[in-house]
Design an enzyme around this catalytic site. Structure first.
Site, PDB file in Angstrom:
ATOM      1  N   ALA A 253       0.759  -1.199  -0.047  1.00 45.79           N
ATOM      2  CA  ALA A 253       0.024   0.052   0.060  1.00 45.79           C
ATOM      3  C   ALA A 253       0.821   1.209  -0.051  1.00 45.79           C
ATOM      4  CB  ALA A 253      -0.953  -0.231   1.358  1.00 45.79           C
ATOM      5  N   SER A 258       0.635   5.520  -4.395  1.00 45.49           N
ATOM      6  CA  SER A 258       1.221   6.663  -4.436  1.00 45.49           C
ATOM      7  C   SER A 258       2.230   6.815  -5.757  1.00 45.49           C
ATOM      8  CB  SER A 258       2.500   6.754  -3.403  1.00 45.49           C
ATOM      9  OG  SER A 258       1.969   6.917  -2.221  1.00 45.49           O
ATOM     10  N   GLU A 366       4.818  13.062   0.373  1.00 46.35           N
ATOM     11  CA  GLU A 366       5.613  12.864  -1.078  1.00 46.35           C
ATOM     12  C   GLU A 366       5.146  13.639  -2.195  1.00 46.35           C
ATOM     13  OE1 GLU A 366       6.437   8.022   0.094  1.00 46.35           O
ATOM     14  OE2 GLU A 366       4.858   8.661  -1.270  1.00 46.35           O
TER      15      GLU A 366
END
Length: 405
Positions: A253, A258, A366
């Site tokens: 995950a 992402s 991020e």
């Protein structure tokens, strides 16, 4: 042949989720569904689906629904056949997953990992993410062209989650391969070969993690794996099987969504004329709403339920169309317009309720760190050719993102 068939009387939809016209751009279909049959039985999946933001948001939080069902019903009661022996290794691991459990097990497991992903905790990773972003761009900046998924979008999340967890970053390619093979079990293209590769990947991934758990037992570090081992040693009800599954889930995950959030985000910024320096948090939130990496999330009815006039029996599956909810004009004015100033922006890309994505603060960080650096370092970034999407519904991401500048 029509892409889809809608029967408004029976409220049913026939639509192949592997139809390229759909998985490349599902938003026009979502719009038709919201307008004609916002609650419908998707024949290819066999369960009721919800496309409006109000319904999806409510169902994500409704405790009469859950991710697990076998704690309240037997396989026989559900009409499910037994899991074939060949698939048991995969499901033996999955049964301990934070994503697939309900309280009290979910509460216990989430409590053990949650501290590592709190916003104030992940904030300390900001300099490392920035450093890594610059290093990756240094590797291709002079070439004037790049396939961004492989060179940028993939290495950032896999490196950060591997370092956070405490497993060797150089193992990244193997971890990615195993992860892709396991995650494929939840995609529309599942077949016998997908199942075989998922089981092989599960066995290999589990063996890999057990070796690293053993090494961390002998030599603890300042990482999440060591923290989980310490929790196990302190008798905080974390079995080794749960520890292994939790580590695998976090690696899977921690990068899968992402990678595609970065890829989808860069594509959208370029196409929407936002490819410039000065990107802020508003851009990131709008990217997550505008083209989310996860489009369908399922739950089980834990009891006989009536929801907005629809009667559901205990054990029935419901599908929540996150991608459709994020473009609902009843919640988002001009939903097909990219608007970084949109406030509020209550998108459901990370879910909601007790299964709200534990890694959301890390994913946001991020994106907020990497994307501004990318566009500052490479002004004039543009598409080299039309991006191609993966045949992987209900995940929504690109196969490639070829850029020039």
């Amino acid at each position: 042949m029509d892409l889809m068939k809608i029967d408004t009387t029976s409220r049913s939809l026939s639509l192949d989720p592997r139809d390229r016209a759909f998985f490349c751009n599902p938003y026009p279909i979502y719009r038709q569904l919201r307008e004609s049959v916002p609650v419908f039985k998707w024949e290819e999946y066999g369960y009721w689906c919800f496309s409006r933001h109000e319904d999806v948001s409510a169902l994500l939080r409704d405790r009469r629904f859950g991710r697990q069902i076998l704690h309240v019903m037997t396989r026989d009661e559900l009409g499910w056949s037994e899991i074939p022996e060949r698939l048991k290794p995969f499901y033996d691991v999955e049964q301990h997953s934070l994503l697939e459990t309900e309280p009290p097990v979910h509460t216990r497991l989430r409590g053990l990992v949650n501290r590592a992903f709190l916003s104030r905790t992940v904030e300390r990773l900001k300099p490392r993410i920035a450093q890594l972003t610059h290093e990756l761009i240094d590797g291709f900046a002079e070439t004037r062209e790049v396939e961004l998924l492989e060179a940028f979008a993939t290495p950032i999340p896999i490196t950060i989650i591997a370092e956070l967890l405490g497993v060797p970053v150089e193992e990244g390619p193997r971890l990615l391969s195993w992860s892709h093979d396991m995650v494929a079990m939840y995609q529309a293209r599942r077949d016998a070969e997908v199942e075989r590769k998922a089981v092989e990947a599960t066995l290999a991934f589990s063996s890999f993690m057990r070796r690293h758990v053993q090494a961390r037992r002998l030599s603890p570090g300042d990482d999440l794996l060591s923290q989980l081992i310490a929790a196990e040693a302190e008798g905080k009800s974390l079995s080794e099987d749960e520890l292994i599954t939790t580590a695998i889930l976090l690696l899977n995950a921690g990068h899968e969504a992402s990678v595609h959030a970065i890829g989808n985000g860069v594509k959208a910024l370029i196409e929407e004329g936002q490819a410039r320096s000065g990107l802020g948090e508003g851009h990131v939130e709008e990217l997550l709403r505008f083209d989310a990496p996860l489009h369908l999330f399922t739950r089980y009815a834990l009891e006989d339920v009536e929801f907005n006039g629809l009667k559901l029996k205990k054990g029935e599956t419901v599908g929540l169309l996150l991608g459709a909810a994020n473009r609902d004009p009843a919640r988002f004015p001009e939903p097909d317009r990219f608007d970084p100033a949109r406030t509020p922006n209550p998108h459901v890309s990370f879910g909601a309720g007790i299964h709200f994505c534990v890694g959301a603060p890390l994913a946001r960080l991020e994106l907020n760190v990497a994307l501004p650096i990318l566009f500052e370092r490479l002004p004039g970034l543009k598409l080299a050719r039309p991006p191609s999407h993966r045949d992987a519904y209900h995940f929504h991401g690109l196969e490639r993102l070829d850029l020039v500048w």
